[in-house]
Design a protein around this motif. Structure first.
Motif, PDB file in Angstrom:
ATOM      1  N   PRO A 286      19.462   5.452  -5.567  1.00 28.30           N
ATOM      2  CA  PRO A 286      18.268   4.631  -5.645  1.00 28.30           C
ATOM      3  C   PRO A 286      17.221   5.100  -4.632  1.00 28.30           C
ATOM      4  CG  PRO A 286      20.219   3.291  -5.209  1.00 28.30           C
ATOM      5  CD  PRO A 286      20.626   4.716  -5.181  1.00 28.30           C
ATOM      6  N   ARG A 287      15.996   4.952  -5.007  1.00 27.68           N
ATOM      7  CA  ARG A 287      14.915   5.362  -4.122  1.00 27.68           C
ATOM      8  C   ARG A 287      13.860   4.279  -4.142  1.00 27.68           C
ATOM      9  NH1 ARG A 287      13.891   8.092   0.396  1.00 27.68           N
ATOM     10  NH2 ARG A 287      11.821   8.934   0.361  1.00 27.68           N
ATOM     11  N   GLU A 288      13.505   3.761  -2.954  1.00 33.30           N
ATOM     12  CA  GLU A 288      12.541   2.678  -2.859  1.00 33.30           C
ATOM     13  C   GLU A 288      11.106   3.160  -2.835  1.00 33.30           C
ATOM     14  OE1 GLU A 288      13.582   0.046   0.285  1.00 33.30           O
ATOM     15  OE2 GLU A 288      15.584  -0.274  -0.511  1.00 33.30           O
ATOM     16  N   TYR A 289      10.845   4.318  -2.272  1.00 35.95           N
ATOM     17  CA  TYR A 289       9.488   4.857  -2.263  1.00 35.95           C
ATOM     18  C   TYR A 289       9.580   6.374  -2.392  1.00 35.95           C
ATOM     19  CZ  TYR A 289       4.880   6.401  -0.945  1.00 35.95           C
ATOM     20  OH  TYR A 289       3.655   7.005  -0.953  1.00 35.95           O
ATOM     21  N   ILE A 290       8.861   6.908  -3.335  1.00 37.31           N
ATOM     22  CA  ILE A 290       8.880   8.350  -3.573  1.00 37.31           C
ATOM     23  C   ILE A 290       7.492   8.905  -3.266  1.00 37.31           C
ATOM     24  CG2 ILE A 290       9.213  10.163  -5.288  1.00 37.31           C
ATOM     25  CD1 ILE A 290      11.133   8.220  -6.733  1.00 37.31           C
ATOM     26  N   PRO A 291       7.380   9.724  -2.235  1.00 35.20           N
ATOM     27  CA  PRO A 291       6.080  10.332  -1.919  1.00 35.20           C
ATOM     28  C   PRO A 291       5.602  11.213  -3.074  1.00 35.20           C
ATOM     29  CG  PRO A 291       7.665  10.679  -0.134  1.00 35.20           C
ATOM     30  CD  PRO A 291       8.420  10.129  -1.293  1.00 35.20           C
ATOM     31  N   LEU A 292       4.321  11.281  -3.225  1.00 30.17           N
ATOM     32  CA  LEU A 292       3.712  12.060  -4.300  1.00 30.17           C
ATOM     33  C   LEU A 292       4.253  13.482  -4.357  1.00 30.17           C
ATOM     34  CD1 LEU A 292       1.515  11.615  -6.462  1.00 30.17           C
ATOM     35  CD2 LEU A 292      -0.135  12.478  -4.825  1.00 30.17           C
ATOM     36  N   ASP A 293       4.393  14.132  -3.211  1.00 24.18           N
ATOM     37  CA  ASP A 293       4.824  15.534  -3.197  1.00 24.18           C
ATOM     38  C   ASP A 293       6.324  15.711  -3.437  1.00 24.18           C
ATOM     39  OD1 ASP A 293       5.449  14.400  -0.701  1.00 24.18           O
ATOM     40  OD2 ASP A 293       5.193  16.305   0.353  1.00 24.18           O
ATOM     41  N   LYS A 294       7.073  14.617  -3.555  1.00 27.23           N
ATOM     42  CA  LYS A 294       8.516  14.687  -3.810  1.00 27.23           C
ATOM     43  C   LYS A 294       8.896  14.131  -5.182  1.00 27.23           C
ATOM     44  CE  LYS A 294       9.646  16.107   0.345  1.00 27.23           C
ATOM     45  NZ  LYS A 294      10.052  17.461   0.569  1.00 27.23           N
ATOM     46  N   ALA A 295       7.932  13.700  -5.959  1.00 28.04           N
ATOM     47  CA  ALA A 295       8.215  13.011  -7.223  1.00 28.04           C
ATOM     48  C   ALA A 295       9.115  13.817  -8.153  1.00 28.04           C
ATOM     49  CB  ALA A 295       6.911  12.649  -7.927  1.00 28.04           C
TER      50      ALA A 295
ATOM     51  N   SER B 235       7.231   3.612  -7.799  1.00 28.49           N
ATOM     52  CA  SER B 235       8.162   3.443  -6.673  1.00 28.49           C
ATOM     53  C   SER B 235       7.554   2.649  -5.515  1.00 28.49           C
ATOM     54  CB  SER B 235       8.640   4.805  -6.166  1.00 28.49           C
ATOM     55  OG  SER B 235       7.646   5.456  -5.396  1.00 28.49           O
ATOM     56  N   GLU B 236       6.273   2.353  -5.582  1.00 26.08           N
ATOM     57  CA  GLU B 236       5.646   1.621  -4.481  1.00 26.08           C
ATOM     58  C   GLU B 236       6.200   0.209  -4.327  1.00 26.08           C
ATOM     59  OE1 GLU B 236       1.415   1.851  -5.067  1.00 26.08           O
ATOM     60  OE2 GLU B 236       1.326   3.919  -4.355  1.00 26.08           O
TER      61      GLU B 236
END
Length: 129
Positions: free
Chosen positions: A1-10, A98-99
């Motif tokens: 699970p991932r709570e926030y995914i930075p744009l450059d890691k999507a 993811s935000e």
């Protein structure tokens, strides 16, 4: 699970791409008496959202921001567009989702179609209001 995914890691969190039919029961979706003023009620009835049958893996190097999207209804092409026409690119869509939502493995994110929906076309394309 991932709570926030930075744009450059999507793209690190995308397994692959498939097709779905994001079915809408417009009589439920647009009727507050039936749906209780809940837009999503008309999108979540049993059997809605058939998916697949194939999954194109992210690892193949496919560019999800430049894919032809075509819908055919009764032998007639009713949508013919490209994902480069989406308002937001795929990385931004994943980042945005993811935000405020934890994305679990297997989560599907449906983007819709760049060209819009059938019931809003003029003339209508084989559907009723």
């Amino acid at each position: 699970p991932r709570e926030y995914i930075p744009l450059d890691k999507a793209f690190d969190y995308i397994l692959g791409y498939t097709v779905t039919n994001d079915v809408s029961a417009r009589d439920w979706q647009l009727n507050a008496a039936k749906a209780g003023a809940q837009w999503n009620r008309g999108k979540s009835l049993d059997t809605f959202c058939p998916t697949g049958p194939a999954l194109v893996m992210q690892s193949t190097g496919i560019d999800p921001n430049n894919l032809r999207v075509q819908s055919i209804l009764n032998g007639k092409t009713v949508q013919d567009s490209n994902t480069d026409d989406l308002v937001f690119n795929i990385a931004r869509i994943v980042n945005y989702c993811s935000e405020d939502t934890t994305l679990e493995p297997g989560t599907l994110i449906l983007t819709g179609t760049p060209e819009g929906v059938g019931f809003a076309k003029n003339p209508l394309c084989g559907c009723t209001r």
